[in-house]
Design an enzyme around this catalytic site. Structure first.
Site, mmCIF file in Angstrom:
data_model
loop_
_atom_site.group_PDB
_atom_site.id
_atom_site.type_symbol
_atom_site.label_atom_id
_atom_site.label_comp_id
_atom_site.label_asym_id
_atom_site.label_seq_id
_atom_site.Cartn_x
_atom_site.Cartn_y
_atom_site.Cartn_z
ATOM 1 N N GLY A 46 59.823 3.530 -10.376
ATOM 2 C CA GLY A 46 59.032 2.301 -10.374
ATOM 3 C C GLY A 46 57.747 2.498 -9.599
ATOM 4 O O GLY A 46 57.511 3.546 -8.987
ATOM 5 N N GLY A 49 52.782 -1.924 -5.060
ATOM 6 C CA GLY A 49 51.371 -2.137 -4.771
ATOM 7 C C GLY A 49 50.702 -0.951 -4.107
ATOM 8 O O GLY A 49 49.513 -0.715 -4.283
ATOM 9 N N GLY A 51 52.310 2.373 -3.802
ATOM 10 C CA GLY A 51 52.919 3.666 -4.029
ATOM 11 C C GLY A 51 53.857 3.693 -5.209
ATOM 12 O O GLY A 51 54.142 2.674 -5.835
ATOM 13 N N ASP A 165 58.405 -10.466 1.017
ATOM 14 C CA ASP A 165 58.299 -10.120 -0.401
ATOM 15 C C ASP A 165 59.676 -10.040 -1.053
ATOM 16 O O ASP A 165 59.982 -9.087 -1.769
ATOM 17 C CB ASP A 165 57.542 -8.801 -0.571
ATOM 18 C CG ASP A 165 56.958 -8.641 -1.981
ATOM 19 O OD1 ASP A 165 56.821 -9.669 -2.685
ATOM 20 O OD2 ASP A 165 56.619 -7.499 -2.359
#
Length: 324
Positions: A46, A49, A51, A165
């Site tokens: 995946g 933002g 890396g 987050d």
């Protein structure tokens, strides 16, 4: 762990001076590169933002996840430091375990345990496509496990941590679909005497609490709001990104259905073998977490307790419908 906040360290020596290396293993860039087959695209798990995450396998067959941060990004360096500071000493069954890092030359890599079933977001995508079937038992366990992880961060870890987050892609799932909270790059250490922290707004649209999104006032209740959104996603089988630009935003839809006495309409039609009262209990907890006023939301410790026993009608009110 003592990190120098705001320090723009560039060299390997700078980083070594900031890290308490007793708690972390230092990996070489060469061994991580070899274990990921030179960061081959087929091993990409995946991208975030700051890396990209790759799967790697050590010589003994043990898998790991390597988060490679952008070395040229100032924000990426801050995230690297924040992630190490907030999670290196946190130990809980529902948190992803940080194994170590690489700080050679310009390479900044975080090495985590590998979780076989990717993320909750991935699982919800597979569910929507009919490629897997998430049972009610599995969904309930994901809700409870994630709540326990957040409760630990908010109330047991010293100092307390606000994740900032919480979202489906940051809840990772092991081979038995047990949830583990990951990606602490935006996390904030929360002083004991602070009522809130004024900070720049970061996070993911749809999961942001209104007071944080509008005023930049960060409290633990911002994570509680995000968790409530997560519960609605898990039970409905719908990802927040699918509804964020629609007139019937997932959170608002849940409140409307609650007021109409039709809250069970939120339940994923593909889900079988569940007790309506139990599912309603979880949905009500999700709504309690997404109330507009932070003071009206439960703490994560209370959430764990509420998910473990029936919720009485007086546990929360729906006088405030969460805004779009």
């Amino acid at each position: 762990m003592a990190l120098l906040r705001g320090c723009l360290c560039r060299s390997e020596e700078d980083f070594r001076g900031l890290l308490n290396l007793e708690n972390l293993r230092l990996f070489s860039y060469k061994e991580i590169r070899a274990a990921t087959n030179n960061f081959d695209r087929s091993n990409k798990l995946g991208r975030g933002g700051f890396g990209t995450v790759y799967k790697g396998v050590w010589g003994d067959g043990t898998a790991f996840a390597a988060k490679v941060l952008c070395s040229e990004s100032e924000q990426g360096i801050k995230e690297f430091l924040a992630e190490i500071e907030s999670i290196s000493e946190a130990k809980h069954a529902n948190l992803v375990r940080l194994l170590g890092c690489c700080i050679q030359r310009k390479n900044r890599i975080l090495v985590y345990e590998y979780l076989e079933n990717n993320s909750l977001d991935h699982a919800l995508q597979l569910q929507a496509n009919g490629a897997t079937r998430l049972t009610w038992s599995t969904r309930a366990d994901i809700c409870v496990g994630t709540a326990k992880g957040l409760s630990y961060l908010h109330e047991e870890h010293e100092p307390n941590i606000v994740h900032r987050d919480i979202k489906a892609s940051n809840v990772l799932l092991d081979r038995d679909y047990r949830p583990k909270i990951g990606d602490f790059g935006l996390a904030k250490l929360f002083p004991d005497n602070a009522t809130h922290i004024s900070t720049g707004v970061v996070g993911t649209c749809g999961y942001l609490a209104p007071e944080y999104f509008v005023h930049g006032q960060l409290t633990k209740k911002a994570d509680v709001y995000s968790f409530g959104v997560l519960v609605l996603e898990i039970i409905s089988g719908r990802r927040i990104s699918q509804t964020i630009h629609s007139d019937m935003f997932l959170v608002r839809e849940a409140w409307v259905l609650y007021q109409q006495g039709s809250l069970l309409d939120m339940v994923d039609a593909r889900m079988e073998d569940y007790q309506e009262e139990e599912v309603l209990r979880y949905l009500r907890v999700g709504l309690a977490c997404t109330q507009a006023a932070p003071s009206s939301r439960p703490t994560m410790g209370q959430v764990v307790a509420l998910l473990s026993r029936p919720v009485c009608s007086a546990s929360f009110t729906c006088s405030e419908v969460a805004p779009r």
